[in-house]
Design an enzyme around this catalytic site. Structure first.
Site, PDB file in Angstrom:
ATOM      1  N   HIS A 171      -1.435   1.227  -4.305  1.00 11.49           N
ATOM      2  CA  HIS A 171      -1.875   2.617  -4.121  1.00 11.49           C
ATOM      3  C   HIS A 171      -1.017   3.578  -4.947  1.00 11.49           C
ATOM      4  CE1 HIS A 171      -3.953   1.671   0.013  1.00 11.49           C
ATOM      5  NE2 HIS A 171      -4.522   1.086  -1.024  1.00 11.49           N
TER       6      HIS A 171
ATOM      7  N   GLN B 117       0.833  -1.201   0.000  1.00 12.14           N
ATOM      8  CA  GLN B 117       0.000   0.000   0.000  1.00 12.14           C
ATOM      9  C   GLN B 117       0.868   1.251   0.000  1.00 12.14           C
ATOM     10  OE1 GLN B 117      -3.044  -0.288   3.301  1.00 12.14           O
ATOM     11  NE2 GLN B 117      -2.056  -2.272   3.493  1.00 12.14           N
ATOM     12  N   ASN B 118       2.155   1.057   0.218  1.00 10.15           N
ATOM     13  CA  ASN B 118       3.031   2.219   0.363  1.00 10.15           C
ATOM     14  C   ASN B 118       3.339   2.837  -0.994  1.00 10.15           C
ATOM     15  OD1 ASN B 118       2.995   1.550   3.017  1.00 10.15           O
ATOM     16  ND2 ASN B 118       4.964   0.493   2.995  1.00 10.15           N
TER      17      ASN B 118
ATOM     18  N   GLY C 256       2.703  -4.488   9.101  1.00  9.36           N
ATOM     19  CA  GLY C 256       2.616  -3.055   9.377  1.00  9.36           C
ATOM     20  C   GLY C 256       1.450  -2.351   8.711  1.00  9.36           C
TER      21      GLY C 256
ATOM     22  N   CYS D 156       0.735  16.980 -18.530  1.00  5.58           N
ATOM     23  CA  CYS D 156       0.785  15.704 -19.250  1.00  5.58           C
ATOM     24  C   CYS D 156       1.660  15.882 -20.494  1.00  5.58           C
ATOM     25  CB  CYS D 156      -0.627  15.275 -19.649  1.00  5.58           C
ATOM     26  SG  CYS D 156      -0.613  13.862 -20.782  1.00  5.58           S
TER      27      CYS D 156
HETATM   28  N1  APR Z   1       6.537  -2.482  12.476  1.00  8.48           N
HETATM   29  C1  APR Z   1       5.347  -3.020  12.132  1.00  8.48           C
HETATM   30  N2  APR Z   1       4.189  -2.352  12.194  1.00  8.48           N
HETATM   31  C2  APR Z   1       4.230  -1.080  12.618  1.00  8.48           C
HETATM   32  C3  APR Z   1       5.432  -0.439  12.997  1.00  8.48           C
HETATM   33  C4  APR Z   1       6.634  -1.205  12.913  1.00  8.48           C
HETATM   34  N3  APR Z   1       7.814  -0.703  13.238  1.00  8.48           N
HETATM   35  N4  APR Z   1       5.125   0.834  13.350  1.00  8.48           N
HETATM   36  C5  APR Z   1       3.803   0.988  13.211  1.00  8.48           C
HETATM   37  N5  APR Z   1       3.258  -0.184  12.769  1.00  8.48           N
HETATM   38  C6  APR Z   1       1.866  -0.469  12.444  1.00  8.48           C
HETATM   39  C7  APR Z   1       0.842   0.258  13.283  1.00  8.48           C
HETATM   40  O1  APR Z   1       0.561  -0.490  14.454  1.00  8.48           O
HETATM   41  C8  APR Z   1      -0.359   0.311  12.333  1.00  8.48           C
HETATM   42  O2  APR Z   1      -1.170  -0.845  12.470  1.00  8.48           O
HETATM   43  O3  APR Z   1       1.655   0.000  11.121  1.00  8.48           O
HETATM   44  C9  APR Z   1       0.277   0.299  10.949  1.00  8.48           C
HETATM   45  C10 APR Z   1       0.171   1.607  10.191  1.00  8.48           C
HETATM   46  O4  APR Z   1      -1.184   1.864   9.907  1.00  8.48           O
HETATM   47  P1  APR Z   1      -1.623   3.025   8.901  1.00  8.48           P
HETATM   48  O5  APR Z   1      -0.902   4.285   9.214  1.00  8.48           O
HETATM   49  O6  APR Z   1      -3.110   3.042   8.891  1.00  8.48           O
HETATM   50  O7  APR Z   1      -1.024   2.528   7.513  1.00  8.48           O
HETATM   51  P2  APR Z   1      -1.628   1.540   6.411  1.00  8.48           P
HETATM   52  O8  APR Z   1      -2.302   0.377   7.006  1.00  8.48           O
HETATM   53  O9  APR Z   1      -0.510   1.312   5.446  1.00  8.48           O
HETATM   54  O10 APR Z   1      -2.744   2.417   5.735  1.00  8.48           O
HETATM   55  C11 APR Z   1      -2.391   3.592   5.130  1.00  8.48           C
HETATM   56  O11 APR Z   1      -4.316   4.109   3.925  1.00  8.48           O
HETATM   57  O12 APR Z   1      -4.753   6.229   3.869  1.00  8.48           O
HETATM   58  C12 APR Z   1      -4.474   5.168   3.069  1.00  8.48           C
HETATM   59  O13 APR Z   1      -3.470   5.140   0.951  1.00  8.48           O
HETATM   60  C13 APR Z   1      -3.198   5.393   2.299  1.00  8.48           C
HETATM   61  O14 APR Z   1      -1.656   3.561   1.868  1.00  8.48           O
HETATM   62  C14 APR Z   1      -2.221   4.395   2.857  1.00  8.48           C
HETATM   63  C15 APR Z   1      -3.033   3.579   3.788  1.00  8.48           C
END
Ligand code: APR
Length: 266
Positions: free
Chosen positions: A120, A100-101, A204, A162
């Site tokens: 994403h 998703q990153n 994560g 573009c």
């Molecule tokens: N190792 C593993 N997990 C971790 C760490 C770590 N060092 N640090 C934080 N986390 C976990 C947190 O506990 C949390 O569950 O990573 C997760 C981050 O959650 P979000 O910030 O919601 O990220 P994500 O799940 O990737 O969703 C973000 O949503 O807004 C959209 O498009 C955007 O891709 C993005 C996505």
């Protein structure tokens, strides 16, 4: 239950979220760092990362993305990213990474574009805002560095066009008011891969977005072995525990090193 099943043959999917890049110093999307001021108003990322916001204030939305992109470019892949490069080397075509990153760190670490689905998008690329072509183009070394609060100059605005039709270009990312598709985000390919996986390792992610959650349920229904790596409980840790899988309540780097050892049969 141990991680022994990680060494069984078949497709092994790794599904990563912001947590894996936290150890590279990239702030999570929803953290305090995410706020952005335009004029007198503070915007939350969920308001700015929308097609609607882009139609209202394209230069301001671009400035926010260019700042975030500069943060991503200054970051380096960490042990967790490198463990996934090792996993791909070990597994070859039995490996798939769905992330998703948008920070591009998996590709910079060395995972192959063919086996890395950026569902994403990627903040280092842009495409036509009118979709005159599905092509996406690298931003390259332009616009670096880009400070928080910096405004786009008219010259910079002229570059964000573009290359084909000359209209506004947009960041190559999935916005909150948009849907997944196959063309840009490998939606169908990700779902069908989940149906074939023998293991799915989520890393994560808070489980707030649709496709990764669907993939978890599809894989679970097909009897895949589920592993979740996250210090905090989340929908994937719950699902893994319900299905006889493993919740590794630790950082992405520690958990992924352990999982790679298990793939090697260690
Ligand atoms: N190792 C593993 N997990 C971790 C760490 C770590 N060092 N640090 C934080 N986390 C976990 C947190 O506990 C949390 O569950 O990573 C997760 C981050 O959650 P979000 O910030 O919601 O990220 P994500 O799940 O990737 O969703 C973000 O949503 O807004 C959209 O498009 C955007 O891709 C993005 C996505």
């Amino acid at each position: 239950m141990s991680l022994q099943r990680m060494s069984q043959p078949g497709l092994r999917i790794f599904s990563t979220g912001a947590g894996i890049s936290a150890e590279s110093g990239i702030p999570t999307f929803r953290g305090e760092e995410g706020y952005w001021t335009v004029g007198a108003k503070e915007y939350h990322p969920q308001e700015l990362a929308t097609h609607y916001a882009f139609t209202q204030m394209p230069a301001e939305v671009w400035a926010w993305y260019l700042y975030r992109r500069a943060v991503c470019r200054a970051a380096q892949p960490n042990t967790g990213h490198l463990a996934l490069v090792e996993a791909e080397k070990l597994l070859g075509d039995q490996f798939l990474l769905v992330t998703q990153n948008v920070d591009g760190l998996h590709l910079r670490a060395g995972n192959s574009p063919g086996r890395t689905f950026e569902v994403h998008g990627n903040i280092d690329y842009f495409r036509c805002a009118e979709n005159c072509t599905p092509e996406h183009y690298p931003l390259g070394e332009g616009f670096l560095p880009f400070a928080k609060g910096q405004k786009l100059s008219p010259e910079q605005q002229a570059l964000l066009r573009c290359p084909r039709c000359g209209t506004w270009a947009r960041p190559h990312v999935l916005w909150f008011d948009e849907c997944y598709n196959e063309e840009h985000f490998r939606y169908d390919s990700s779902r069908s891969a989940a149906a074939k996986a023998v293991t799915l390792v989520s890393v994560g992610t808070s489980g707030a977005t649709n496709l990764p959650v669907q993939m978890g349920f599809i894989a679970a229904q097909r009897g895949a072995f589920l592993v979740d790596i996250n210090p905090q409980p989340n929908p994937f840790s719950q699902l893994a525990e319900q299905q006889g899988g493993r919740w590794l309540r630790e950082s992405a780097s520690t958990g992924l090193v352990r999982v790679v050892k298990a793939i090697q049969g260690g």
